[in-house]
Design a protein around this motif. Structure first.
Motif, PDB file in Angstrom:
ATOM      1  N   ILE A   1       0.874  -1.178   0.000  1.00 16.97           N
ATOM      2  CA  ILE A   1       0.000   0.000   0.000  1.00 16.97           C
ATOM      3  C   ILE A   1       0.903   1.218   0.000  1.00 16.97           C
ATOM      4  O   ILE A   1       1.819   1.328   0.826  1.00 16.97           O
ATOM      5  CB  ILE A   1      -0.918   0.012   1.229  1.00 16.97           C
ATOM      6  CG1 ILE A   1      -1.804  -1.243   1.240  1.00 16.97           C
ATOM      7  CG2 ILE A   1      -1.797   1.263   1.230  1.00 16.97           C
ATOM      8  CD1 ILE A   1      -2.659  -1.366   2.478  1.00 16.97           C
ATOM      9  N   ARG A   2       0.649   2.138  -0.925  1.00 11.55           N
ATOM     10  CA  ARG A   2       1.501   3.310  -1.074  1.00 11.55           C
ATOM     11  C   ARG A   2       0.700   4.574  -0.813  1.00 11.55           C
ATOM     12  O   ARG A   2      -0.374   4.773  -1.380  1.00 11.55           O
ATOM     13  CB  ARG A   2       2.130   3.340  -2.468  1.00 11.55           C
ATOM     14  CG  ARG A   2       3.040   2.141  -2.722  1.00 11.55           C
ATOM     15  CD  ARG A   2       3.876   2.281  -3.959  1.00 11.55           C
ATOM     16  NE  ARG A   2       4.878   1.232  -4.045  1.00 11.55           N
ATOM     17  CZ  ARG A   2       5.820   1.161  -4.977  1.00 11.55           C
ATOM     18  NH1 ARG A   2       5.875   2.099  -5.916  1.00 11.55           N
ATOM     19  NH2 ARG A   2       6.694   0.168  -4.978  1.00 11.55           N
ATOM     20  N   PHE A   3       1.234   5.433   0.052  1.00  6.77           N
ATOM     21  CA  PHE A   3       0.619   6.725   0.336  1.00  6.77           C
ATOM     22  C   PHE A   3       1.731   7.696   0.677  1.00  6.77           C
ATOM     23  O   PHE A   3       2.531   7.465   1.569  1.00  6.77           O
ATOM     24  CB  PHE A   3      -0.395   6.609   1.475  1.00  6.77           C
ATOM     25  CG  PHE A   3       0.148   6.014   2.741  1.00  6.77           C
ATOM     26  CD1 PHE A   3       0.358   6.804   3.861  1.00  6.77           C
ATOM     27  CD2 PHE A   3       0.461   4.663   2.832  1.00  6.77           C
ATOM     28  CE1 PHE A   3       0.849   6.266   5.032  1.00  6.77           C
ATOM     29  CE2 PHE A   3       0.962   4.120   4.005  1.00  6.77           C
ATOM     30  CZ  PHE A   3       1.153   4.930   5.111  1.00  6.77           C
ATOM     31  N   GLY A   4       1.819   8.775  -0.108  1.00  8.83           N
ATOM     32  CA  GLY A   4       2.935   9.704   0.044  1.00  8.83           C
ATOM     33  C   GLY A   4       4.239   8.994  -0.236  1.00  8.83           C
ATOM     34  O   GLY A   4       4.392   8.295  -1.249  1.00  8.83           O
ATOM     35  N   GLU A   5       5.186   9.121   0.671  1.00 10.48           N
ATOM     36  CA  GLU A   5       6.465   8.438   0.544  1.00 10.48           C
ATOM     37  C   GLU A   5       6.487   7.111   1.293  1.00 10.48           C
ATOM     38  O   GLU A   5       7.522   6.436   1.321  1.00 10.48           O
ATOM     39  CB  GLU A   5       7.589   9.341   1.073  1.00 10.48           C
ATOM     40  CG  GLU A   5       7.720  10.663   0.330  1.00 10.48           C
ATOM     41  CD  GLU A   5       8.050  10.450  -1.148  1.00 10.48           C
ATOM     42  OE1 GLU A   5       8.838   9.526  -1.450  1.00 10.48           O
ATOM     43  OE2 GLU A   5       7.508  11.197  -1.987  1.00 10.48           O
ATOM     44  N   SER A   6       5.399   6.736   1.911  1.00 18.66           N
ATOM     45  CA  SER A   6       5.352   5.535   2.752  1.00 18.66           C
ATOM     46  C   SER A   6       4.968   4.297   1.950  1.00 18.66           C
ATOM     47  O   SER A   6       4.261   4.382   0.932  1.00 18.66           O
ATOM     48  CB  SER A   6       4.364   5.727   3.903  1.00 18.66           C
ATOM     49  OG  SER A   6       4.737   6.813   4.723  1.00 18.66           O
ATOM     50  N   ARG A   7       5.435   3.151   2.419  1.00 17.18           N
ATOM     51  CA  ARG A   7       5.128   1.850   1.839  1.00 17.18           C
ATOM     52  C   ARG A   7       4.760   0.910   2.980  1.00 17.18           C
ATOM     53  O   ARG A   7       5.479   0.820   3.966  1.00 17.18           O
ATOM     54  CB  ARG A   7       6.315   1.270   1.078  1.00 17.18           C
ATOM     55  CG  ARG A   7       6.893   2.204   0.017  1.00 17.18           C
ATOM     56  CD  ARG A   7       5.972   2.276  -1.194  1.00 17.18           C
ATOM     57  NE  ARG A   7       6.576   3.042  -2.275  1.00 17.18           N
ATOM     58  CZ  ARG A   7       6.434   4.331  -2.442  1.00 17.18           C
ATOM     59  NH1 ARG A   7       5.712   5.037  -1.555  1.00 17.18           N
ATOM     60  NH2 ARG A   7       6.990   4.965  -3.455  1.00 17.18           N
ATOM     61  N   VAL A   8       3.636   0.211   2.862  1.00 14.33           N
ATOM     62  CA  VAL A   8       3.216  -0.752   3.873  1.00 14.33           C
ATOM     63  C   VAL A   8       2.968  -2.083   3.180  1.00 14.33           C
ATOM     64  O   VAL A   8       2.149  -2.162   2.251  1.00 14.33           O
ATOM     65  CB  VAL A   8       1.941  -0.283   4.611  1.00 14.33           C
ATOM     66  CG1 VAL A   8       1.453  -1.366   5.568  1.00 14.33           C
ATOM     67  CG2 VAL A   8       2.195   1.012   5.360  1.00 14.33           C
ATOM     68  N   ALA A   9       3.652  -3.131   3.613  1.00 16.57           N
ATOM     69  CA  ALA A   9       3.445  -4.463   3.054  1.00 16.57           C
ATOM     70  C   ALA A   9       2.089  -5.005   3.482  1.00 16.57           C
ATOM     71  O   ALA A   9       1.623  -4.748   4.599  1.00 16.57           O
ATOM     72  CB  ALA A   9       4.563  -5.391   3.507  1.00 16.57           C
ATOM     73  N   ALA A  10       1.446  -5.765   2.584  1.00 14.76           N
ATOM     74  CA  ALA A  10       0.111  -6.291   2.861  1.00 14.76           C
ATOM     75  C   ALA A  10      -0.013  -7.715   2.332  1.00 14.76           C
ATOM     76  O   ALA A  10       0.479  -8.029   1.242  1.00 14.76           O
ATOM     77  CB  ALA A  10      -0.952  -5.401   2.217  1.00 14.76           C
ATOM     78  N   ALA A  11      -0.663  -8.567   3.115  1.00 11.82           N
ATOM     79  CA  ALA A  11      -0.922  -9.949   2.719  1.00 11.82           C
ATOM     80  C   ALA A  11      -2.414 -10.157   2.553  1.00 11.82           C
ATOM     81  O   ALA A  11      -3.205  -9.713   3.390  1.00 11.82           O
ATOM     82  CB  ALA A  11      -0.369 -10.914   3.762  1.00 11.82           C
TER      83      ALA A  11
END
Length: 388
Positions: free
Chosen positions: A341-351
């Motif tokens: 998941i991408r928002f701004g400069e952030s990245r969050v891994a998702a399963a």
């Protein structure tokens, strides 16, 4: 919101965009709500009353659900679809013997009431938004249910309902309703334990609940997401069709008469596949900042450039599952894809935890026709044997 919520002055209350987000401890509120010990003020919901002798047959003719034979005390839900089968409006439905009561997300209520009013034609029905009524949510068989029962609205005393009837809608999501169909391929659906109900009460009666245990909307949303339950205000966009959200479970009757959008419902279910699919995403919880609804979901599998495959609709922190989200993805996305998941400069891994599988739909057993290229080669008759 136009009006300040009644319980906004309760100590610890924190307002959100749609109502009271929490009362100081969202995790504790989730647990108490789930045990049936807390009441959730649903300032994000609104009530529409549909009265008149034609109300059931009329609603049946213009919506996705079979409601013509509802009996006093019956609960269900319906969708209003556009001519292309896209979801326009959603409503919980409760019949009390004299009126049909619709509970809709507050942002949808005015539009739904306007559309229903325009569709009356010569039908003997009256449509009214009831601003004098409020909605309270809770789980069945607990102290919250007994407390709300004392103030639940009883509007009618008729021959059919002699003592009036409390207006308490039971969410049908816990099982597949008659005429429905489940796409989720699981033996243990999380919605089976989702014993959620919503009571309609008079706003003037809310002071009687001043001492009740309360839960905010963050708790309500967390338990909804864990049950894979879609919602108009969160999941629906201008492309949404019911198949993508597994909404054929409870809001669509596949064998009823004609209604607007039915052709798309039948074609996708019988012959095609929904172009998108709802999924539950388990998020990497190492980052304290969670994405916002609408954040992009990308497929980061392999070494190529990640491609956009969907978007997040609802993000919550569940008291057992941790940070989870509902997201709408393209049908082609593999169940084992590496997602971010991408928002701004952030990245969050998702399963992924698949809700609507990629092969949903195409349920009709259509016989296959022999291809022209596979027709047997015509054999010329053998020449007669001169010795015969």
């Amino acid at each position: 919101m136009s009006d300040r919520p009644f319980f906004a002055d309760r100590p610890g209350a924190v307002l959100g965009d749609d109502g009271i987000a929490h009362f100081g401890d969202p995790v504790r509120e989730q647990r108490r709500l789930e045990r049936g010990e807390a009441i959730a003020p649903r300032d994000d919901r609104a009530v529409i009353e549909v009265s008149g002798p034609d109300r059931l047959s009329w609603l049946d003719s213009i919506t996705s659900q079979f409601v013509a034979n509802l009996q006093p005390g019956d609960s269900t839900e319906l969708l209003v679809l556009d001519p292309h089968g896209r979801v326009e409006h959603v409503a919980a439905v409760f019949e009390d013997g004299a009126s049909v009561w619709l509970i809709a997300d507050a942002g949808d209520a005015a539009g739904l009431a306007k559309w229903l009013t325009m569709m009356r034609f010569r039908s003997q029905v009256t449509v009214a938004v009831r601003d004098d009524l409020a909605v309270l949510g809770f789980f069945e068989h607990g102290s919250a249910e007994r407390l709300v029962a004392q103030v639940a609205h009883r509007p009618h005393a008729t021959e059919r309902v002699p003592d009036g009837m409390p207006l308490v809608w039971a969410d049908p999501w816990r099982s597949v309703t008659a005429g429905g169909w489940q796409y989720a391929a699981t033996a243990s659906h999380p919605g089976a334990d989702y014993a959620w109900v919503e009571a309609i009460v008079e706003r003037a009666a809310l002071p009687q609940l001043a001492g009740a245990e309360l839960a905010g909307l963050l708790a309500v949303e967390a338990l909804r997401v864990a049950a894979w339950r879609p919602r108009w205000a969160r999941e629906i966009d201008d492309r949404a069709i019911p198949h993508e959200y597994d909404w054929l479970r409870t809001a669509v009757h596949l064998n009823k008469g004609c209604y607007r959008g039915q052709e798309t419902v039948a074609k996708v279910h019988n012959l095609g596949h929904p172009p998108r699919r709802l999924t539950l995403l388990h998020l990497d919880g190492s980052d304290s900042v969670l994405p916002e609804p609408g954040a992009l979901v990308v497929d980061a599998t392999g070494e190529g450039e990640p491609s956009e495959v969907g978007h997040v609709t609802t993000i919550v922190r569940h008291h057992e599952l941790g940070p989870v989200a509902l997201a709408v993805l393209a049908r082609r996305v593999p169940a084992d894809a590496t997602l971010e998941i991408r928002f701004g400069e952030s990245r969050v891994a998702a399963a992924q935890e698949v809700i609507v599988p990629a092969d949903a739909g195409a349920t009709a057993e259509v016989p296959r026709l022999t291809r022209l290229s596979r027709r047997p080669v015509r054999q010329e008759p053998a020449a007669p044997d001169p010795a015969v």
